[in-house]
Design a protein around this motif. Structure first.
Motif, PDB file in Angstrom:
ATOM      1  N   SER A 126       0.338   2.107  -4.594  1.00  9.21           N
ATOM      2  CA  SER A 126      -0.402   1.466  -5.688  1.00  9.21           C
ATOM      3  C   SER A 126      -1.760   2.125  -5.865  1.00  9.21           C
ATOM      4  O   SER A 126      -2.224   2.339  -6.984  1.00  9.21           O
ATOM      5  CB  SER A 126      -0.588  -0.026  -5.403  1.00  9.21           C
ATOM      6  N   TYR A 127      -2.384   2.461  -4.756  1.00 12.12           N
ATOM      7  CA  TYR A 127      -3.666   3.168  -4.827  1.00 12.12           C
ATOM      8  C   TYR A 127      -3.510   4.496  -5.552  1.00 12.12           C
ATOM      9  O   TYR A 127      -4.267   4.822  -6.468  1.00 12.12           O
ATOM     10  CB  TYR A 127      -4.207   3.400  -3.424  1.00 12.12           C
ATOM     11  N   ASN A 128      -2.513   5.276  -5.144  1.00 11.53           N
ATOM     12  CA  ASN A 128      -2.325   6.603  -5.732  1.00 11.53           C
ATOM     13  C   ASN A 128      -1.914   6.554  -7.199  1.00 11.53           C
ATOM     14  O   ASN A 128      -2.410   7.332  -8.012  1.00 11.53           O
ATOM     15  CB  ASN A 128      -1.263   7.379  -4.938  1.00 11.53           C
ATOM     16  N   SER A 129      -1.021   5.635  -7.530  1.00  9.47           N
ATOM     17  CA  SER A 129      -0.460   5.620  -8.881  1.00  9.47           C
ATOM     18  C   SER A 129      -1.283   4.832  -9.884  1.00  9.47           C
ATOM     19  O   SER A 129      -1.208   5.094 -11.084  1.00  9.47           O
ATOM     20  CB  SER A 129       0.958   5.027  -8.836  1.00  9.47           C
ATOM     21  N   ARG A 130      -2.108   3.908  -9.412  1.00  7.17           N
ATOM     22  CA  ARG A 130      -2.810   3.030 -10.358  1.00  7.17           C
ATOM     23  C   ARG A 130      -4.287   2.833 -10.051  1.00  7.17           C
ATOM     24  O   ARG A 130      -5.144   3.068 -10.908  1.00  7.17           O
ATOM     25  CB  ARG A 130      -2.110   1.662 -10.397  1.00  7.17           C
ATOM     26  N   PHE A 131      -4.597   2.413  -8.829  1.00  9.92           N
ATOM     27  CA  PHE A 131      -5.956   1.944  -8.555  1.00  9.92           C
ATOM     28  C   PHE A 131      -6.942   3.050  -8.179  1.00  9.92           C
ATOM     29  O   PHE A 131      -8.140   2.793  -8.128  1.00  9.92           O
ATOM     30  CB  PHE A 131      -5.930   0.880  -7.452  1.00  9.92           C
ATOM     31  N   LYS A 132      -6.454   4.247  -7.907  1.00 15.42           N
ATOM     32  CA  LYS A 132      -7.360   5.346  -7.583  1.00 15.42           C
ATOM     33  C   LYS A 132      -8.350   5.583  -8.719  1.00 15.42           C
ATOM     34  O   LYS A 132      -9.497   5.960  -8.489  1.00 15.42           O
ATOM     35  CB  LYS A 132      -6.570   6.621  -7.297  1.00 15.42           C
ATOM     36  N   ARG A 133      -7.914   5.337  -9.944  1.00 20.89           N
ATOM     37  CA  ARG A 133      -8.768   5.588 -11.103  1.00 20.89           C
ATOM     38  C   ARG A 133      -9.583   4.358 -11.506  1.00 20.89           C
ATOM     39  O   ARG A 133     -10.238   4.361 -12.545  1.00 20.89           O
ATOM     40  CB  ARG A 133      -7.918   6.049 -12.284  1.00 20.89           C
ATOM     41  N   SER A 134      -9.531   3.327 -10.684  1.00 19.76           N
ATOM     42  CA  SER A 134     -10.268   2.105 -11.020  1.00 19.76           C
ATOM     43  C   SER A 134     -11.602   2.017 -10.301  1.00 19.76           C
ATOM     44  O   SER A 134     -12.302   1.014 -10.403  1.00 19.76           O
ATOM     45  CB  SER A 134      -9.424   0.868 -10.679  1.00 19.76           C
ATOM     46  N   GLY A 135     -11.958   3.071  -9.550  1.00 15.49           N
ATOM     47  CA  GLY A 135     -13.269   3.100  -8.922  1.00 15.49           C
ATOM     48  C   GLY A 135     -13.306   2.440  -7.559  1.00 15.49           C
ATOM     49  O   GLY A 135     -12.505   2.752  -6.679  1.00 15.49           O
ATOM     50  N   PHE A 136     -14.219   1.498  -7.399  1.00 17.93           N
ATOM     51  CA  PHE A 136     -14.491   0.930  -6.084  1.00 17.93           C
ATOM     52  C   PHE A 136     -13.287   0.178  -5.514  1.00 17.93           C
ATOM     53  O   PHE A 136     -13.091   0.157  -4.299  1.00 17.93           O
ATOM     54  CB  PHE A 136     -15.699  -0.002  -6.171  1.00 17.93           C
ATOM     55  N   ILE A 137     -12.468  -0.410  -6.381  1.00 16.12           N
ATOM     56  CA  ILE A 137     -11.254  -1.086  -5.900  1.00 16.12           C
ATOM     57  C   ILE A 137     -10.351  -0.080  -5.195  1.00 16.12           C
ATOM     58  O   ILE A 137      -9.771  -0.367  -4.137  1.00 16.12           O
ATOM     59  CB  ILE A 137     -10.504  -1.765  -7.069  1.00 16.12           C
ATOM     60  N   GLY A 138     -10.254   1.103  -5.769  1.00 19.23           N
ATOM     61  CA  GLY A 138      -9.467   2.158  -5.136  1.00 19.23           C
ATOM     62  C   GLY A 138     -10.041   2.553  -3.787  1.00 19.23           C
ATOM     63  O   GLY A 138      -9.292   2.764  -2.827  1.00 19.23           O
ATOM     64  N   ASN A 139     -11.357   2.649  -3.691  1.00 21.13           N
ATOM     65  CA  ASN A 139     -12.011   2.953  -2.410  1.00 21.13           C
ATOM     66  C   ASN A 139     -11.669   1.897  -1.366  1.00 21.13           C
ATOM     67  O   ASN A 139     -11.412   2.221  -0.198  1.00 21.13           O
ATOM     68  CB  ASN A 139     -13.520   3.032  -2.575  1.00 21.13           C
ATOM     69  N   LEU A 140     -11.681   0.644  -1.771  1.00 19.72           N
ATOM     70  CA  LEU A 140     -11.362  -0.451  -0.853  1.00 19.72           C
ATOM     71  C   LEU A 140      -9.916  -0.371  -0.365  1.00 19.72           C
ATOM     72  O   LEU A 140      -9.630  -0.610   0.810  1.00 19.72           O
ATOM     73  CB  LEU A 140     -11.612  -1.800  -1.530  1.00 19.72           C
ATOM     74  N   LEU A 141      -9.004  -0.022  -1.270  1.00 18.67           N
ATOM     75  CA  LEU A 141      -7.590   0.042  -0.905  1.00 18.67           C
ATOM     76  C   LEU A 141      -7.306   1.156   0.091  1.00 18.67           C
ATOM     77  O   LEU A 141      -6.571   0.960   1.065  1.00 18.67           O
ATOM     78  CB  LEU A 141      -6.726   0.222  -2.156  1.00 18.67           C
ATOM     79  N   VAL A 142      -7.883   2.344  -0.140  1.00 22.42           N
ATOM     80  CA  VAL A 142      -7.626   3.443   0.792  1.00 22.42           C
ATOM     81  C   VAL A 142      -8.292   3.159   2.138  1.00 22.42           C
ATOM     82  O   VAL A 142      -7.759   3.519   3.190  1.00 22.42           O
ATOM     83  CB  VAL A 142      -8.083   4.791   0.201  1.00 22.42           C
ATOM     84  N   SER A 143      -9.417   2.478   2.130  1.00 18.85           N
ATOM     85  CA  SER A 143     -10.067   2.086   3.389  1.00 18.85           C
ATOM     86  C   SER A 143      -9.210   1.063   4.129  1.00 18.85           C
ATOM     87  O   SER A 143      -9.076   1.115   5.362  1.00 18.85           O
ATOM     88  CB  SER A 143     -11.452   1.504   3.102  1.00 18.85           C
ATOM     89  N   LEU A 144      -8.615   0.144   3.383  1.00 20.12           N
ATOM     90  CA  LEU A 144      -7.719  -0.853   3.976  1.00 20.12           C
ATOM     91  C   LEU A 144      -6.496  -0.180   4.589  1.00 20.12           C
ATOM     92  O   LEU A 144      -6.094  -0.504   5.715  1.00 20.12           O
ATOM     93  CB  LEU A 144      -7.291  -1.852   2.898  1.00 20.12           C
ATOM     94  N   ALA A 145      -5.907   0.772   3.859  1.00 22.13           N
ATOM     95  CA  ALA A 145      -4.717   1.474   4.363  1.00 22.13           C
ATOM     96  C   ALA A 145      -5.033   2.238   5.645  1.00 22.13           C
ATOM     97  O   ALA A 145      -4.227   2.256   6.580  1.00 22.13           O
ATOM     98  CB  ALA A 145      -4.182   2.422   3.290  1.00 22.13           C
ATOM     99  N   THR A 146      -6.204   2.852   5.700  1.00 22.92           N
ATOM    100  CA  THR A 146      -6.597   3.596   6.900  1.00 22.92           C
ATOM    101  C   THR A 146      -6.818   2.654   8.083  1.00 22.92           C
ATOM    102  O   THR A 146      -6.322   2.894   9.188  1.00 22.92           O
ATOM    103  CB  THR A 146      -7.874   4.405   6.629  1.00 22.92           C
ATOM    104  N   ALA A 147      -7.565   1.588   7.856  1.00 24.59           N
ATOM    105  CA  ALA A 147      -7.843   0.632   8.931  1.00 24.59           C
ATOM    106  C   ALA A 147      -6.570  -0.052   9.420  1.00 24.59           C
ATOM    107  O   ALA A 147      -6.457  -0.417  10.600  1.00 24.59           O
ATOM    108  CB  ALA A 147      -8.852  -0.407   8.446  1.00 24.59           C
ATOM    109  N   ASN A 148      -5.590  -0.210   8.532  1.00 23.12           N
ATOM    110  CA  ASN A 148      -4.337  -0.868   8.903  1.00 23.12           C
ATOM    111  C   ASN A 148      -3.553  -0.097   9.959  1.00 23.12           C
ATOM    112  O   ASN A 148      -2.651  -0.654  10.592  1.00 23.12           O
ATOM    113  CB  ASN A 148      -3.458  -1.072   7.666  1.00 23.12           C
TER     114      ASN A 148
END
Length: 297
Positions: A126-148
């Motif tokens: 979802s981050y790659n296909s949609r939210f990466k271009r939404s700015g800070f929300i995308g940053n939060l998602l990739v940080s969440l995926a890494t921490a997970n």
């Protein structure tokens, strides 16, 4: 040989290895072991880490697939942008890796891990296909995926080796640090990609607030990390952890500082290349710090 090298590059083999260390930290926290049992811990973690590493590799491939137009502007040397790998083939491989990770976790680890893997596949793609271009929300998602990755390590180890009832909440300690450090890295990467992102309308912090405010936010996050460093030490005294943790924050602070103090956007973009490399080193030292902490060294 060029094809092989291109595939190694697109899956970010160095990042995948760093992901393994994250899973290893989570496993070490769950096992409550020490250095004497490290060989067995490594054997178990290699077996358990396969789904997490497959998701990570699939996510990196998908990242290049969905970022193809941006990379043609900002990073034309990447395998897809350079034409070394067919984009359709890359997408199929990423989907296969997702499916493989889900099947492996269900058949060889357990239901809880299987559900967590599905959640992370959803987050990553979802981050790659949609939210990466939404700015800070995308940053939060990739940080969440890494921490997970840390949660995954503890969860899979508990489910497969010691029982879910023995799952330790202490894994939340490295989880929080990994989340914040990755968030800093993502903000800095946004500065590096600012030209391509702006042309394609990607709303990152760098394109919406500018490089200076992005650097300021990254610096504030680093100061928050610094203020939290002693909490793990109070729970488990490890001077090796403390030394590496301080080095981790110093490196991350330096990366955000050189962005913050840039005199122009052009200079900030040039500096961000080195800053991004520094943040990767910071993540490595941070993971090693918590591995020593988990192993009671």
């Amino acid at each position: 040989m060029r094809k092989i090298i291109s595939w190694i590059k697109i899956i970010r083999i160095n990042n995948v290895l760093l992901s393994f260390l994250g899973v290893l930290v989570g496993s070490a926290v769950a096992s409550e072991t020490d250095l004497s049992n490290l060989p067995m811990l490594l054997v178990n973690t290699v077996f358990l880490s396969v789904p997490a590493l497959a998701v990570a590799a699939g996510g990196y491939i998908a990242n290049d697939y969905f970022d193809l137009e941006i990379d043609r502007i900002s990073k034309p040397w990447r395998p897809l942008a350079r034409g070394d790998i067919n984009p359709v083939t890359a997408r199929r491989v990423s989907v296969f890796l997702y499916a493989f990770s889900v099947a492996y976790s269900l058949l060889l680890i357990g239901l809880a891990t299987y559900l967590f893997v599905i959640l992370n596949v959803f987050i990553v793609d979802s981050y790659n296909s949609r939210f990466k271009r939404s700015g800070f929300i995308g940053n939060l998602l990739v940080s969440l995926a890494t921490a997970n990755l840390f949660i995954y390590g503890s969860l899979s180890y508990a489910e497969r080796i010691i029982g879910l009832k023995n799952l330790s909440v202490m894994v939340l300690v490295p989880y929080i640090f990994a989340f914040l450090l990755t968030l800093v890295r993502e903000i800095i990467k946004g500065v590096e990609d600012i030209e391509g992102d702006r042309r394609l309308g990607v709303r990152t912090l760098a394109t919406t607030l500018g490089y200076r405010k992005s650097g300021l936010i990254a610096t504030i996050l680093n100061l928050i990390i610094l203020s939290l460093l002693t909490i793990p030490f109070l729970y488990r005294s490890s001077y090796m952890y403390l030394i590496l943790a301080l080095l981790t924050v110093i490196l991350s602070l330096y990366a955000s500082y050189i962005i913050l103090t840039s005199r122009s956007e052009t200079e900030a973009i040039k500096r961000s290349v080195n800053a991004r490399s520094v943040t990767k080193l910071s993540l490595l030292t941070g993971v090693l710090a918590f591995l020593l902490w988990a192993l009671k060294i």
